[in-house]
Scaffold this motif. Sequence first.
Motif, PDB file in Angstrom:
ATOM      1  N   SER A 120       0.814  -1.211   0.000  1.00  0.00           N
ATOM      2  CA  SER A 120       0.000   0.000   0.000  1.00  0.00           C
ATOM      3  C   SER A 120       0.846   1.259   0.000  1.00  0.00           C
ATOM      4  N   GLY A 124      -3.083   4.247   2.343  1.00  0.00           N
ATOM      5  CA  GLY A 124      -3.530   2.909   2.730  1.00  0.00           C
ATOM      6  C   GLY A 124      -2.756   2.363   3.911  1.00  0.00           C
ATOM      7  N   VAL A 127      -3.822   4.503   7.210  1.00  0.00           N
ATOM      8  CA  VAL A 127      -5.168   4.169   7.684  1.00  0.00           C
ATOM      9  C   VAL A 127      -5.220   2.726   8.169  1.00  0.00           C
ATOM     10  N   GLY A 128      -4.523   1.832   7.453  1.00  0.00           N
ATOM     11  CA  GLY A 128      -4.511   0.432   7.851  1.00  0.00           C
ATOM     12  C   GLY A 128      -3.794   0.186   9.160  1.00  0.00           C
ATOM     13  N   MET A 134      -8.904   3.359  10.818  1.00  0.00           N
ATOM     14  CA  MET A 134      -9.355   2.170  10.107  1.00  0.00           C
ATOM     15  C   MET A 134     -10.834   1.906  10.367  1.00  0.00           C
ATOM     16  N   ALA A 137     -13.040   4.299   8.596  1.00  0.00           N
ATOM     17  CA  ALA A 137     -13.165   3.967   7.171  1.00  0.00           C
ATOM     18  C   ALA A 137     -14.112   2.791   6.966  1.00  0.00           C
ATOM     19  N   VAL A 288      -9.790   1.337   2.746  1.00  0.00           N
ATOM     20  CA  VAL A 288      -8.604   2.021   3.276  1.00  0.00           C
ATOM     21  C   VAL A 288      -7.616   2.390   2.171  1.00  0.00           C
ATOM     22  N   ASP A 289      -7.983   2.076   0.918  1.00  0.00           N
ATOM     23  CA  ASP A 289      -7.103   2.318  -0.235  1.00  0.00           C
ATOM     24  C   ASP A 289      -5.819   1.499  -0.140  1.00  0.00           C
ATOM     25  N   GLU A 311      -9.936  -6.087  11.762  1.00  0.00           N
ATOM     26  CA  GLU A 311      -8.935  -5.147  11.274  1.00  0.00           C
ATOM     27  C   GLU A 311      -8.344  -5.640   9.967  1.00  0.00           C
ATOM     28  N   THR A 314      -1.953  -4.380   6.426  1.00  0.00           N
ATOM     29  CA  THR A 314      -1.484  -4.108   5.063  1.00  0.00           C
ATOM     30  C   THR A 314      -0.083  -4.649   4.786  1.00  0.00           C
TER      31      THR A 314
END
Length: 351
Positions: A120, A124, A127-128, A134, A137, A288-289, A311, A314
């Motif tokens: 990511s 991403g 946020v991850g 997270m 989102a 979360v992109d 959760e 990433t």
Amino acid sequence: MSKLKIGLLFGGRSGEHEVSINSARAIAKALQSDNNQNKYEVFPIYIEKNGVWQATDIAQHVLDSAQPLSSDTATPQQLWQFPPQVTEIDVWFPILHGPNGEDGTLQGLLELMQCPYVGSGVLGSAVGMDKIAMKTAFAAVGLPQVNYMAITRAQIYSNPCVFPKLCDEIEQNLSYPCFVKPANLGSSVGISKARTRQELEKALDHAASYDRRIIVEAGVIAREIECAVLGNDNPKASVVGEITFNSDFYDYETKYTDGCSQMCIPAAIPSHISTQIQEMAIKAFTAVDAAGIGRVDFFYVESTGEVFINEINTLPGFTAFSMYPQMWQASGVSFPELVDQLIQLALERHT
């Protein structure tokens, strides 16, 4: 055609330093096997616990020995100096777990280098990594979650009169048992289970020692199900797996102690639940992109048939025995093929 030079970046300044080394060892082996050895050349680059970057013989020694270096305090000059080999890298494969590795900070540096990298991007990753962002989102796209509260270190320590009221509020909204977690640490670090007011107070103090932002979640009697995701704009989900364990909950010691947890792949759950989890995993990945790689964890409440998202990770553990590659192995993608696909996805995203 000349081989692509893969910068295998591992180690780092988080508590998951040793896990990162083990992941890197598995990836290096995969890059030197099957068809990969004709396509890729591995450039191991090791980040010591003090933040100093090491390449060539030192990095290879850490890979071979599986033992971290005993790092002293680094000077600013050491921290600002990168090995000359970084200019030769065609694609970065970062496998640094936890803070300063999968939270967007490293990804920002790689963006500035203008070089493709696995996984990511800044958004991403950030946020991850942050459990509060997270969950926000996830809520925005309608993914079901257990009840939770987001609090700060300041709420715990700023005013002694406020703390009892905060605990009262947690008890009223979430009851016991509940789980207290630092918002920005991975791999179950700093997590506690609270069953009483005394345990809650201790858990909040413990989590606040790791992070200024904390999340408290309601406990739920459920099975822990995981799903691996692979791709960029059109991600795919693997078969789902289940983690079982002998301890009270899936803490750091249980996760990384042999024999304390077991994987069941595919998970023995109804097919419609598996399909639902796969769809939710892709939805979470997109929310979360995330890009390239992601493992999404769920709670399956068997008694009611409910599924709650827990959760997304990433940059999950990546040894040959880790859940992420094992789920893809069960889905028909071998470990060397998986590593190859991740590099190709990094190139695709960079174009």
